[in-house]
Scaffold this active site. Structure first.
Site, mmCIF file in Angstrom:
data_model
loop_
_atom_site.group_PDB
_atom_site.id
_atom_site.type_symbol
_atom_site.label_atom_id
_atom_site.label_comp_id
_atom_site.label_asym_id
_atom_site.label_seq_id
_atom_site.Cartn_x
_atom_site.Cartn_y
_atom_site.Cartn_z
ATOM 1 N N GLU A 32 45.757 52.675 46.864
ATOM 2 C CA GLU A 32 44.324 52.347 47.000
ATOM 3 C C GLU A 32 43.715 53.309 48.025
ATOM 4 O O GLU A 32 44.210 53.439 49.133
ATOM 5 C CB GLU A 32 44.149 50.888 47.444
ATOM 6 N N LEU A 36 41.652 47.222 49.894
ATOM 7 C CA LEU A 36 42.240 46.333 48.891
ATOM 8 C C LEU A 36 41.192 45.308 48.456
ATOM 9 O O LEU A 36 40.386 44.853 49.270
ATOM 10 C CB LEU A 36 43.452 45.599 49.477
ATOM 11 N N ALA A 112 45.091 58.866 44.591
ATOM 12 C CA ALA A 112 46.090 59.346 43.638
ATOM 13 C C ALA A 112 45.433 60.202 42.559
ATOM 14 O O ALA A 112 44.293 59.957 42.157
ATOM 15 C CB ALA A 112 46.791 58.160 42.998
ATOM 16 N N GLY A 179 16.758 45.167 35.311
ATOM 17 C CA GLY A 179 16.740 43.702 35.246
ATOM 18 C C GLY A 179 18.016 43.154 34.646
ATOM 19 O O GLY A 179 18.011 42.129 33.966
ATOM 20 N N TYR A 181 22.206 41.886 35.386
ATOM 21 C CA TYR A 181 22.605 40.775 36.257
ATOM 22 C C TYR A 181 22.658 41.171 37.728
ATOM 23 O O TYR A 181 22.285 40.383 38.595
ATOM 24 C CB TYR A 181 23.895 40.110 35.768
ATOM 25 N N GLU A 201 12.091 46.632 34.299
ATOM 26 C CA GLU A 201 13.151 46.648 33.278
ATOM 27 C C GLU A 201 12.646 47.405 32.044
ATOM 28 O O GLU A 201 11.552 47.167 31.559
ATOM 29 C CB GLU A 201 13.550 45.202 32.917
ATOM 30 N N VAL A 267 20.942 50.088 37.630
ATOM 31 C CA VAL A 267 20.715 50.393 36.210
ATOM 32 C C VAL A 267 22.013 50.518 35.425
ATOM 33 O O VAL A 267 22.002 50.988 34.297
ATOM 34 C CB VAL A 267 19.881 51.694 36.062
ATOM 35 N N ARG A 269 26.648 50.906 35.573
ATOM 36 C CA ARG A 269 27.769 51.475 36.333
ATOM 37 C C ARG A 269 28.524 52.468 35.464
ATOM 38 O O ARG A 269 28.511 52.360 34.233
ATOM 39 C CB ARG A 269 28.694 50.349 36.815
ATOM 40 N N HIS A 440 32.010 10.325 35.771
ATOM 41 C CA HIS A 440 30.565 10.124 35.883
ATOM 42 C C HIS A 440 30.196 9.835 37.338
ATOM 43 O O HIS A 440 30.951 9.128 38.015
ATOM 44 C CB HIS A 440 30.154 8.924 35.021
HETATM 45 P P1 FAD Z 1 37.348 47.948 41.107
HETATM 46 O O1 FAD Z 1 37.108 46.636 41.677
HETATM 47 O O2 FAD Z 1 36.234 48.932 41.040
HETATM 48 O O3 FAD Z 1 38.561 48.577 41.932
HETATM 49 C C1 FAD Z 1 38.990 49.885 41.699
HETATM 50 C C2 FAD Z 1 39.677 50.377 42.948
HETATM 51 O O4 FAD Z 1 40.296 51.620 42.659
HETATM 52 C C3 FAD Z 1 38.706 50.631 44.106
HETATM 53 O O5 FAD Z 1 39.120 49.903 45.231
HETATM 54 C C4 FAD Z 1 38.803 52.139 44.333
HETATM 55 O O6 FAD Z 1 38.709 52.487 45.706
HETATM 56 C C5 FAD Z 1 40.188 52.458 43.793
HETATM 57 N N1 FAD Z 1 40.360 53.851 43.337
HETATM 58 C C6 FAD Z 1 39.542 54.530 42.480
HETATM 59 N N2 FAD Z 1 40.038 55.770 42.256
HETATM 60 C C7 FAD Z 1 41.193 55.854 42.984
HETATM 61 C C8 FAD Z 1 42.168 56.876 43.174
HETATM 62 N N3 FAD Z 1 42.065 58.050 42.551
HETATM 63 N N4 FAD Z 1 43.220 56.634 43.980
HETATM 64 C C9 FAD Z 1 43.342 55.428 44.624
HETATM 65 N N5 FAD Z 1 42.451 54.439 44.490
HETATM 66 C C10 FAD Z 1 41.400 54.649 43.662
HETATM 67 N N6 FAD Z 1 32.173 40.608 38.365
HETATM 68 C C11 FAD Z 1 32.386 39.307 38.108
HETATM 69 O O7 FAD Z 1 33.261 38.988 37.315
HETATM 70 N N7 FAD Z 1 31.633 38.325 38.731
HETATM 71 C C12 FAD Z 1 30.664 38.624 39.613
HETATM 72 O O8 FAD Z 1 30.018 37.723 40.148
HETATM 73 C C13 FAD Z 1 30.417 39.988 39.904
HETATM 74 N N8 FAD Z 1 29.466 40.334 40.797
HETATM 75 C C14 FAD Z 1 29.273 41.651 41.085
HETATM 76 C C15 FAD Z 1 28.283 41.990 41.992
HETATM 77 C C16 FAD Z 1 28.048 43.316 42.307
HETATM 78 C C17 FAD Z 1 26.973 43.670 43.308
HETATM 79 C C18 FAD Z 1 28.852 44.337 41.712
HETATM 80 C C19 FAD Z 1 28.634 45.787 42.049
HETATM 81 C C20 FAD Z 1 29.836 44.009 40.795
HETATM 82 C C21 FAD Z 1 30.058 42.674 40.469
HETATM 83 N N9 FAD Z 1 31.031 42.294 39.539
HETATM 84 C C22 FAD Z 1 31.217 40.974 39.248
HETATM 85 C C23 FAD Z 1 31.851 43.306 38.825
HETATM 86 C C24 FAD Z 1 33.254 43.413 39.443
HETATM 87 O O9 FAD Z 1 33.126 43.742 40.806
HETATM 88 C C25 FAD Z 1 34.072 44.458 38.705
HETATM 89 O O10 FAD Z 1 34.071 44.174 37.323
HETATM 90 C C26 FAD Z 1 35.504 44.487 39.200
HETATM 91 O O11 FAD Z 1 35.555 44.805 40.572
HETATM 92 C C27 FAD Z 1 36.331 45.513 38.418
HETATM 93 O O12 FAD Z 1 37.641 45.490 38.877
HETATM 94 P P2 FAD Z 1 38.592 46.764 38.717
HETATM 95 O O13 FAD Z 1 39.918 46.365 39.293
HETATM 96 O O14 FAD Z 1 38.550 47.281 37.340
HETATM 97 O O15 FAD Z 1 37.921 47.901 39.624
#
Ligand code: FAD
Length: 473
Positions: A32, A36, A112, A179, A181, A201, A267, A269, A440
């Site tokens: 990471e 984490l 990595a 607009g 989530y 939006e 807008v 990701r 209930h």
């Molecule tokens: P990530 O959580 O993005 O983790 C990827 C990790 O990989 C990161 O820590 C990054 O540093 C690491 N990384 C990347 N490249 C490298 C590399 N080359 N070497 C080492 N490490 C690396 N989802 C929900 O289900 N419910 C919610 O309520 C919700 N609210 C959200 C609110 C906001 C404001 C945002 C931005 C997102 C929200 N999400 C929500 C979406 C959710 O955060 C993501 O879908 C989720 O974090 C994806 O998990 P992931 O493990 O795929 O990636």
């Protein structure tokens, strides 16, 4: 170094896969580069829900006088709120580090990059990069915010969601571009903390892709909160001043200039695939830039898997985690390789949540369906907590009566969807839901009543239905 299973990315996809693979006896190395817990824990799900909870309380207090509760001298201390939120995130992050260690996962803090079909180089803050030879590798590198051309984040005037969650102050005027989530959750949060919010939006409804009838109560509430909503409106350019920004917006009524103290751009990701060294492997991308995977999350390289945001929508934490579990289990010959439905929860006011097929999707598939609906206005618990907006809607197969989908807008929709997801995942029928005794007075009774409504026998609403003596007996 050799790693039986190398995981790149310690978000909810990567760290869950690491724990499960270690439970199954694999030698796991997790890399990471940042913190984490990934986006979800540090700058996404958890901090946003903590702040939304606080904003809901803050905004609710002045509305409590009909309940005989009055508070004088209510004020917001932004620094304390921020520290509280960060404390929650830190505690959870420490918990993940301990769990990984307890399960025997080796965690490397570094970045990595794949340097061959079975090798990665890890750059750590330390002096030397380490070469890791892997048996299998899981890419769980997640995603980052998209920015529109001409509207690049400067993190002062033009904010991304991470800036908005850092909350150093509540701006007098906040303009939200997008607009979806994230834009609506954060826009509502700031409106409740006192900002004058405008949402721009591009599409013709908020939360594009969400059934319109679920969005309507949210839109109504936003207007009550004083939020101005501009639909079919395209942000074209930005002029920065000393105390704020002026956004040029193309609307159906012509061009408008909108001033704001801060602009939050939400807008969409994009996947983190650049600088991963994919060109050194057979891993391929989709047209939209996500890593191409098959139904078992295998990439074009048989040793390399990809899950979570980097492997495509829906970009949700629980989807990433479940994919992580499936990959870890598949590596040790696990039988289950898929799940039926990924629920979605949107933490607006009221909340929206859905799982499985919508009515329109079921119809588009040519299925014969029956639909049951129950309004929260008819539910005792909803009345008791003063949250009567919204409804539960169930979509079931007309023949087998299996529950195909559930849509909820209303109080605690995000919590209610768990039972609905269980019903869809296990193929439960309307009778299963209707005959399960629900305590209930609780909100999940609305699911039971919606199932009864689909079966033409709801108790707490009147639905005129064909009724024979035999049925009645
Ligand atoms: P990530 O959580 O993005 O983790 C990827 C990790 O990989 C990161 O820590 C990054 O540093 C690491 N990384 C990347 N490249 C490298 C590399 N080359 N070497 C080492 N490490 C690396 N989802 C929900 O289900 N419910 C919610 O309520 C919700 N609210 C959200 C609110 C906001 C404001 C945002 C931005 C997102 C929200 N999400 C929500 C979406 C959710 O955060 C993501 O879908 C989720 O974090 C994806 O998990 P992931 O493990 O795929 O990636």
């Amino acid at each position: 170094m050799k790693a039986e299973f190398l995981i790149i990315g310690g978000g909810p996809g990567g760290y869950v896969a690491a724990i499960r693979a270690a439970q199954l006896g694999r030698g796991v190395v997790l890399v990471e580069q940042d913190r984490l817990g990934g986006v979800c824990l540090n700058i996404g799900c958890i901090p946003s829900k903590a702040l939304i909870h606080a904003a809901n309380l803050y905004h609710k207090i002045p509305e409590l006088s009909p309940l005989g509760i009055s508070v004088e001298g209510l004020r917001l201390e932004v620094e304390r709120l921020r520290a509280w939120k960060e404390g929650i995130v830190e505690r959870l992050r420490e918990g993940i580090a301990k769990l990984l260690a307890a399960n025997g996962v080796r965690v490397i803090h570094g970045r990595a990059r794949l340097v061959g079909p079975d090798k990665a180089r890890v750059e750590s803050p330390g002096p030397e990069a380490e070469l890791v030879e892997f048996g299998h590798c899981l890419l769980a590198t997640g995603s980052r915010p998209l920015e529109l051309p001409g509207l690049e984040f400067d993190h002062e005037l033009v904010l991304d969601s991470t800036d908005a969650l850092s909350l150093r102050e509540v701006p007098a005027a906040l303009l939200v571009i997008g607009g979806g989530y994230i834009g609506l959750e954060l826009g509502t949060l700031y409106a409740k903390l006192g900002a004058k919010v405008k949402v721009v939006e591009m599409m013709d409804q908020l939360l594009p892709g969400t059934p319109a009838e679920l969005v309507r109560p949210v839109e109504r509430r936003l207007r009550e909160l004083g939020v101005e909503i501009l639909l079919k409106a395209r942000a074209k350019g930005l002029r920065k001043g000393r105390s704020g920004a002026e956004l040029l917006v193309e609307t159906p009524e012509g061009e408008r200039r909108i001033e704001a103290e801060r602009v939050l751009q939400a807008v969409g990701r994009k996947p983190n695939t650049a600088e991963l060294g994919l060109e050194e492997t057979e891993v391929q991308l989709t047209e939209k830039g996500f890593i191409r995977v098959d139904e078992r999350f295998r990439t074009g390289n048989p040793r390399i898997f990809a899950i979570g945001d980097v492997a495509g929508p829906p970009l949700l934490a629980h989807k990433a985690s479940h994919e992580g579990l499936l990959v870890a289990e598949a590596l040790t010959g696990g039988a289950k390789v898929s799940f039926r439905a990924v629920p979605a929860a949107i933490f607006t006011d009221p909340e929206i949540a859905y799982v499985g097929l919508s009515e329109a999707e079921a119809q588009a598939q040519g299925r014969e369906i029956i639909v049951g609906r129950f309004p929260f206005a008819a539910l005792g618990r909803a009345a008791a907590i003063g949250e009567t907006e919204g409804f539960v809607k169930l979509i079931a197969d007309a023949g087998s009566k299996a529950v195909l989908g559930v849509e909820i807008v209303g109080p605690e929709a995000s919590n209610l969807i768990g039972e609905a997801a269980l019903a869809v995942e296990t193929g439960a029928t309307l009778e299963d839901l209707a005959r399960t005794v629900h305590p209930h007075p609780t909100l999940p009774e609305a699911l039971m009543e919606a199932a009864l409504a689909a079966l033409h026998r709801p108790i707490h609403i009147f639905v005129k239905a064909p009724r024979t003596r035999k049925e009645a007996a």
